[in-house]
Design a protein around this motif. Structure first.
Motif, mmCIF file in Angstrom:
data_model
loop_
_atom_site.group_PDB
_atom_site.id
_atom_site.type_symbol
_atom_site.label_atom_id
_atom_site.label_comp_id
_atom_site.label_asym_id
_atom_site.label_seq_id
_atom_site.Cartn_x
_atom_site.Cartn_y
_atom_site.Cartn_z
ATOM 1 N N MET A 90 0.849 -1.191 0.000
ATOM 2 C CA MET A 90 0.000 0.000 0.000
ATOM 3 C C MET A 90 0.886 1.242 0.000
ATOM 4 O O MET A 90 2.036 1.203 0.412
ATOM 5 C CB MET A 90 -0.927 0.007 1.220
ATOM 6 N N THR A 91 0.312 2.327 -0.395
ATOM 7 C CA THR A 91 1.116 3.533 -0.629
ATOM 8 C C THR A 91 0.326 4.780 -0.274
ATOM 9 O O THR A 91 -0.896 4.811 -0.390
ATOM 10 C CB THR A 91 1.544 3.623 -2.110
ATOM 11 N N VAL A 92 1.057 5.806 0.146
ATOM 12 C CA VAL A 92 0.510 7.156 0.231
ATOM 13 C C VAL A 92 1.392 8.057 -0.624
ATOM 14 O O VAL A 92 2.621 8.058 -0.476
ATOM 15 C CB VAL A 92 0.482 7.688 1.667
ATOM 16 N N LEU A 93 0.775 8.797 -1.536
ATOM 17 C CA LEU A 93 1.469 9.793 -2.337
ATOM 18 C C LEU A 93 0.758 11.128 -2.164
ATOM 19 O O LEU A 93 -0.471 11.180 -2.134
ATOM 20 C CB LEU A 93 1.473 9.422 -3.821
ATOM 21 N N ILE A 94 1.530 12.201 -2.059
ATOM 22 C CA ILE A 94 0.965 13.545 -1.960
ATOM 23 C C ILE A 94 1.626 14.422 -3.002
ATOM 24 O O ILE A 94 2.860 14.508 -3.064
ATOM 25 C CB ILE A 94 1.185 14.168 -0.564
ATOM 26 N N GLY A 95 0.810 15.070 -3.823
ATOM 27 C CA GLY A 95 1.326 16.025 -4.798
ATOM 28 C C GLY A 95 1.003 17.439 -4.352
ATOM 29 O O GLY A 95 -0.102 17.713 -3.856
ATOM 30 N N LEU A 96 1.961 18.334 -4.510
ATOM 31 C CA LEU A 96 1.764 19.743 -4.146
ATOM 32 C C LEU A 96 2.321 20.612 -5.266
ATOM 33 O O LEU A 96 3.437 20.390 -5.731
ATOM 34 C CB LEU A 96 2.492 20.061 -2.837
ATOM 35 N N LYS A 97 1.527 21.581 -5.719
ATOM 36 C CA LYS A 97 2.004 22.524 -6.729
ATOM 37 C C LYS A 97 1.896 23.940 -6.181
ATOM 38 O O LYS A 97 0.915 24.300 -5.525
ATOM 39 C CB LYS A 97 1.214 22.382 -8.026
ATOM 40 N N GLN A 98 2.919 24.733 -6.446
ATOM 41 C CA GLN A 98 2.952 26.137 -6.084
ATOM 42 C C GLN A 98 3.473 26.911 -7.295
ATOM 43 O O GLN A 98 3.888 26.325 -8.296
ATOM 44 C CB GLN A 98 3.855 26.359 -4.867
ATOM 45 N N ASP A 99 3.466 28.232 -7.209
ATOM 46 C CA ASP A 99 3.904 29.028 -8.345
ATOM 47 C C ASP A 99 5.360 28.767 -8.714
ATOM 48 O O ASP A 99 5.719 28.808 -9.888
ATOM 49 C CB ASP A 99 3.723 30.520 -8.043
ATOM 50 N N ASN A 100 6.201 28.492 -7.704
ATOM 51 C CA ASN A 100 7.632 28.377 -7.979
ATOM 52 C C ASN A 100 8.201 26.968 -7.832
ATOM 53 O O ASN A 100 9.398 26.752 -7.975
ATOM 54 C CB ASN A 100 8.421 29.323 -7.063
ATOM 55 N N ILE B 97 6.385 16.064 -4.869
ATOM 56 C CA ILE B 97 5.669 14.826 -4.574
ATOM 57 C C ILE B 97 6.369 14.138 -3.409
ATOM 58 O O ILE B 97 7.593 13.985 -3.413
ATOM 59 C CB ILE B 97 5.603 13.876 -5.776
ATOM 60 N N THR B 98 5.597 13.729 -2.412
ATOM 61 C CA THR B 98 6.107 12.998 -1.255
ATOM 62 C C THR B 98 5.387 11.663 -1.158
ATOM 63 O O THR B 98 4.177 11.584 -1.372
ATOM 64 C CB THR B 98 5.877 13.801 0.044
ATOM 65 N N GLY B 99 6.127 10.618 -0.823
ATOM 66 C CA GLY B 99 5.522 9.304 -0.657
ATOM 67 C C GLY B 99 6.141 8.548 0.509
ATOM 68 O O GLY B 99 7.256 8.862 0.940
ATOM 69 N N LEU C 244 -0.369 6.681 -11.253
ATOM 70 C CA LEU C 244 0.740 7.611 -11.428
ATOM 71 C C LEU C 244 0.294 9.005 -11.009
ATOM 72 O O LEU C 244 -0.782 9.459 -11.408
ATOM 73 C CB LEU C 244 1.208 7.650 -12.888
ATOM 74 N N VAL C 245 1.113 9.669 -10.206
ATOM 75 C CA VAL C 245 0.905 11.075 -9.862
ATOM 76 C C VAL C 245 2.010 11.853 -10.558
ATOM 77 O O VAL C 245 3.204 11.584 -10.349
ATOM 78 C CB VAL C 245 0.954 11.304 -8.343
ATOM 79 N N VAL C 246 1.618 12.783 -11.411
ATOM 80 C CA VAL C 246 2.582 13.514 -12.235
ATOM 81 C C VAL C 246 2.542 14.994 -11.868
ATOM 82 O O VAL C 246 1.476 15.613 -11.874
ATOM 83 C CB VAL C 246 2.272 13.337 -13.734
ATOM 84 N N LEU D 81 -0.600 19.411 -11.707
ATOM 85 C CA LEU D 81 -0.662 18.089 -11.088
ATOM 86 C C LEU D 81 -1.662 17.251 -11.867
ATOM 87 O O LEU D 81 -2.752 17.719 -12.188
ATOM 88 C CB LEU D 81 -1.114 18.170 -9.623
ATOM 89 N N TYR D 82 -1.285 16.009 -12.159
ATOM 90 C CA TYR D 82 -2.177 15.073 -12.835
ATOM 91 C C TYR D 82 -2.137 13.726 -12.113
ATOM 92 O O TYR D 82 -1.149 13.382 -11.453
ATOM 93 C CB TYR D 82 -1.734 14.822 -14.282
ATOM 94 N N SER D 83 -3.214 12.962 -12.272
ATOM 95 C CA SER D 83 -3.217 11.560 -11.864
ATOM 96 C C SER D 83 -3.696 10.717 -13.047
ATOM 97 O O SER D 83 -4.540 11.152 -13.827
ATOM 98 C CB SER D 83 -4.121 11.330 -10.653
#
Length: 212
Positions: A1-11, A15-17, A109-111, A123-125
């Protein structure tokens, strides 16, 4: 099992897992679990990908697109995502046809991308249940996998306080550590891609300290 977190900001995009991988047999029975598995991979100067589900298929996709996207090209992020989709469908289908005895080939996939021409982060999944149709994440942050709602709630609750004194990597890592599941590690791996084309990765242990 997995946890992935995507975060996008201006700069930047990030991705953390967690780092635990579960090995299963053809009957979906757990064989063993392993720590220190990297699930977040740099692709090129403007894309990183996180893998959940079948690590073998996910890494095959990463291995196929990395040498192509790492060359100088003029593709937009949306065009790159289309190529990721096509490649993933091909590799996933080929694997499924060659391993008919296995029914655990789920893949997510988290891109995370930066379009330097548009000066915009994305951010895409893409997941196997939806035929790897790209889903653009409109919000700044999204968690996937085990107890994802709890993870997102932790991030929302602590966003302001954590941003004042710490890098957001620590916030996302703490969010993963906040859940209790034997299939999810307390150790985390993060990869951050900055708008200035610099990048960095960080391992954090179960206390939130940087691992060498």
């Amino acid at each position: 099992m997995t946890v992935l977190i995507g975060l996008k900001q201006d700069n930047f995009v990030l991705i953390t897992g967690d780092t635990k991988s579960t090995h299963m047999n053809g009957s979906n029975q757990t064989l063993d679990t392993y720590d220190s598995v990297v699930k977040v991979h740099p692709i090129c100067e403007n894309m990183i990908i996180g893998i959940a589900g079948s690590d073998r298929i996910g890494k095959a996709v990463v291995g196929a697109i990395t040498p192509i996207f790492s060359l100088i090209h003029k593709l937009s992020v949306k065009e790159m995502i289309q190529h990721v989709q096509k490649t993933t469908i091909f590799i996933h289908d080929m694997y499924s046809q060659m391993h008919l005895d296995r029914d655990y080939d789920h893949l997510l996939l988290v891109v995370a991308c930066i379009d330097h021409k548009e000066d915009k982060s994305y951010l895409y999944s893409l997941s196997s249940p939806s035929g790897f149709e790209p889903v653009e994440i409109n919000g700044d942050c999204k968690a996937f996998g085990v107890k994802s709602q709890e993870v997102e709630e932790y991030i929302r609750t602590n966003m302001s306080r954590k941003y004042v004194n710490e890098h957001p990597i620590h916030l996302l890592s703490a969010a993963i550590r906040s859940i209790d599941d034997q299939m999810v590690s307390k150790d985390t791996y993060s990869f951050i891609l900055n708008k200035d084309k610099t990048a960095d990765y960080v391992f954090l242990d179960e206390q939130g300290n940087v691992k060498q």
